[in-house]
Write an enzyme that holds these catalytic residues in place. Structure first.
Site, short mmCIF file in Angstrom:
data_model
loop_
_atom_site.label_atom_id
_atom_site.label_comp_id
_atom_site.label_asym_id
_atom_site.label_seq_id
_atom_site.Cartn_x
_atom_site.Cartn_y
_atom_site.Cartn_z
N GLU A 85 -30.04 20.72 -6.74
CA GLU A 85 -29.04 20.13 -7.64
C GLU A 85 -27.78 19.75 -6.88
OE1 GLU A 85 -29.90 18.64 -10.46
OE2 GLU A 85 -30.61 20.59 -11.16
N HIS A 86 -27.31 18.53 -7.17
CA HIS A 86 -26.14 17.96 -6.50
C HIS A 86 -26.37 17.85 -4.98
CE1 HIS A 86 -23.50 17.56 -9.96
NE2 HIS A 86 -24.09 18.66 -10.41
N ARG A 138 -36.69 13.55 -17.04
CA ARG A 138 -37.10 14.45 -15.97
C ARG A 138 -36.41 15.81 -16.09
NH1 ARG A 138 -32.74 15.89 -15.20
NH2 ARG A 138 -31.03 15.03 -13.98
N TYR A 141 -18.14 14.79 -12.25
CA TYR A 141 -19.23 14.45 -11.33
C TYR A 141 -18.66 13.68 -10.13
CZ TYR A 141 -23.77 12.68 -9.76
OH TYR A 141 -24.89 12.39 -9.01
N ASP A 148 -32.79 10.76 -10.44
CA ASP A 148 -33.30 10.56 -11.79
C ASP A 148 -34.16 9.30 -11.90
OD1 ASP A 148 -31.59 12.67 -12.05
OD2 ASP A 148 -30.06 11.58 -13.16
N ASP A 188 -28.63 15.19 -4.03
CA ASP A 188 -29.14 13.82 -3.76
C ASP A 188 -28.09 12.92 -3.13
OD1 ASP A 188 -27.79 13.50 -6.22
OD2 ASP A 188 -29.40 12.34 -7.17
#
Ligand code: GLA
Length: 391
Positions: free
Chosen positions: A37-38, A31, A228, A178, A40
């Protein structure tokens, strides 16, 4: 390679390796995240699309079920992994087999018996490129089990099993984006996903005048390396200070008011997430209206925030975005940003379709001048999620 070519290739490899026809062929895509971004793991919104790059497997029942073994022949690296599915599947080697092991374990937990299988595998999703090669492999594995057992499960449940596999077997505390897009993607559409309610909306993206370019910096990222997980912890800290369950519940005004209660670092992390959730919702609206210049501006703003507040960009990703800005609207670029977890990997650029060739040429040259590295650039239409091609 198209999915058809890929499928023919993996079938030929299966026949060569196992000496018979495969009974099932399954695939799941990688994907690219257009924006969000960041967000979820902060219960926010994301807007990814499945790309025409796939993990693909051709398989048949093993000749002797009593072996309780799944053999996976990796057709690229000419390596075979064997997984004992006779009892509860655990972590093991080679490293990449853990993505599959995790999914087998997840299905076993649901009470499913995994049959002994012979599998030939291949992936065209670049590894460590921020395009979710691991989610593609996990969701592909889940789809293989569905084909082999004849029992389809809810694609959301399949995505969640894949996410748990990533947590427990790869050690990356990822969100749901993802695996959801790899499982639920639809041709010609982006997926607007509310990560709190898990409600999804398919946003059509099929205007032939625009295209998405994926620019791989060829700098590998390692989400397992700890950065992360650190970002997740910093977001949790911000939410705790703000007295909410997640940053989804916070407005920019509320954050400003509470600024003095937190460190500058935690403040910046929260500012990124809160701003990015808003940008994602607005960008989705821009896409619905084919308002490409506006969508492009949100993409640039997203990148700046990931670079300056969230600290997940790197000089190569920044170089790509600078080149995109230099080419500019006149040269056919609407917007550009890093995509995925960060620290390397890919950028995504929204461009005029008729300028793809010129933009690609300039980007490749300029990127090499700026970094001394070679980028890889390709475009993809929004692809379908996981499919059973044969079976
Ligand atoms: C990785 C994770 C996703 C998401 C992105 C950042 O790709 O797997 O869950 O958090 O990073 O948006």
């Amino acid at each position: 390679m198209t999915l058809k070519e890929l499928s023919d290739h993996v079938v030929a490899e299966f026949k060569k390796h196992y000496g018979r026809e495969p009974r099932w062929i399954v695939a799941a895509p990688g994907r690219v995240n257009v924006i969000g971004e960041h967000t979820d793991y902060n219960d926010g919104f994301v807007l990814p699309m499945a790309i025409e790059r796939y993990a693909i497997m051709a398989a048949d029942l093993a000749l002797f079920q009593s072996t309780n073994t799944v053999s996976i022949y990796d057709t690229q690296f000419k390596e075979t992994a064997t997984i004992d599915v006779g009892e509860h599947v655990t972590k093991g080697s080679p490293k990449w087999s853990n993505y599959m092991r995790g999914v087998f374990a997840g299905f076993q937990r649901r009470g499913e018996k995994i049959p002994a299988l012979d599998v030939a595998f291949m992936s065209t999703v670049p590894l460590g490129g921020g395009l979710s090669s691991s989610a593609a492999l996990e969701v592909c594995t889940g789809t293989l089990i569905e084909a082999a057992t004849g029992k389809r499960i809810d694609p959301i449940e399949k995505a969640l099993i894949a996410q748990t596999a990533e947590h427990e077997f790869a050690g990356v505390p990822c969100g749901i984006m993802d695996q959801f897009i790899s499982s639920l993607g639809r041709e010609g559409h982006l997926l607007l996903l509310d990560c709190r309610t898990r409600k999804t909306e398919l946003v059509p993206m099929n205007d032939p005048a625009v295209a998405l370019l994926i620019v791989n910096t060829n700098v590998k990222h390692e989400l397992g390396s700890g950065e992360y997980a650190k970002r997740r912890a910093e977001c949790e800290e911000a939410a705790k200070i703000l007295g909410v369950a997640s940053l989804r519940d916070v407005t920019p005004e509320q954050l400003e008011k509470a600024k003095s209660k937190m460190s500058d670092l935690v403040y910046r992390r929260a500012r990124h997430v809160i701003g990015e959730i808003e940008r994602t919702v607005h960008a989705a609206e821009g896409i619905r209206q084919s308002n490409w210049p506006t969508v492009g501006q949100f993409m640039y703003a997203s990148h700046a925030s990931l670079r300056d507040d969230y600290d997940v960009s790197c000089k190569e990703l920044d170089a790509v975005v600078e080149i995109a800005e230099d080419i500019g609207f006149k040269g056919g670029v609407y917007g550009c940003r890093m995509t995925g977890g960060g620290f390397g990997g890919c950028c995504v650029a929204l461009v005029k379709a008729d300028a793809i060739e010129a933009i690609t040429k300039t980007m490749l040259e300029e990127y090499n001048v700026k970094t001394g590295l070679e980028a890889i650039i390709f475009s993809s239409r929004p692809a379908a999620g996981a499919t059973i091609i044969k079976g």
